[in-house]
Design an enzyme around this catalytic site. Sequence first.
Site: not given
Ligand code: APR
Length: 249
Positions: A128, A187, A63, A105, A212-214, A120
């Site tokens: 503390c 997400t 961290y 962040d 979302n990207l995908e 989160h």
């Molecule tokens: N624009 C839009 N989407 C994007 C981009 C982008 N430039 N880059 C990546 N992504 C998408 C990915 O395709 C994916 O589906 O963002 C998503 C990110 O997914 P995760 O990495 O699983 O992130 P998140 O959903 O925030 O994770 C949830 O998991 O580990 C824990 O506590 C952590 O808060 C986090 C939680």
Amino acid sequence: MGDMSKIRNIVILTGAGVSAESGIDTFRGANDGRGGLWEEHRVEDVATPEAYAADPGLVLRFYDMRRASIQTKQPNAAHLALARLEAEWAGSGRGAILIVTQNVDDLHERGGAKRVLHMHGEHLSAWCGACDGRMEWTGPLIDRPPCPLCGARALRPDIVWFGEMPYRMEEIYAALREADLFVSIGTSGAVYPAAGFVRHAREMGARTLELNLEASQGSAWFHESRLGAATELVPEWVEEVLAGDEAGG
Ligand code: APR
């Protein structure tokens, strides 16, 4: 989204994808930057109370690196567009906007957003274990600095680890109940309870949109999914909403 004129309250859920183009690795998905690993450890194995109990130095070091790293990153066009939407929507008196983020962040805030719920936790906060106080924290924790409030050397990252209860859930569910539009941005829909917000909002009558990207694990729950980069999709969508377009969701 049908008729934008009926939209009053908007809840926006963001995840790692909204910060990806600022250079912060996501956890899952095509571009997670490191295959979900940190120094050979699965992130899920570092981000747990069990890992902290077994090897606090390892967890604090992880961290500390992330806390230092995010301070070198800048908000991107998606963070800025959401801050603009928040300011203009609130200014227009039409309804409430709430940004709920899974991100730890501070790029929404540095992009200008005023009301952000960090479900989160936050990298720039320490908690503390002795006095239960929370405080802004930008430096390392590995050297076990004393708590500024009580002096105990018991500070940990103010991060919700796997198996811990996310923050602000009552407020979030209250906002979801009142939402006319729920938008999920960047997400993967892999981690509950956030992954369940779309169903909850939809059952309570909200229109639901995914950017979302995908395709995410929850895509089927959304009325509409748009695939692409957050820095393109989010400013476009914000323009539509502020212009009152039919396509705003
Ligand atoms: N624009 C839009 N989407 C994007 C981009 C982008 N430039 N880059 C990546 N992504 C998408 C990915 O395709 C994916 O589906 O963002 C998503 C990110 O997914 P995760 O990495 O699983 O992130 P998140 O959903 O925030 O994770 C949830 O998991 O580990 C824990 O506590 C952590 O808060 C986090 C939680």
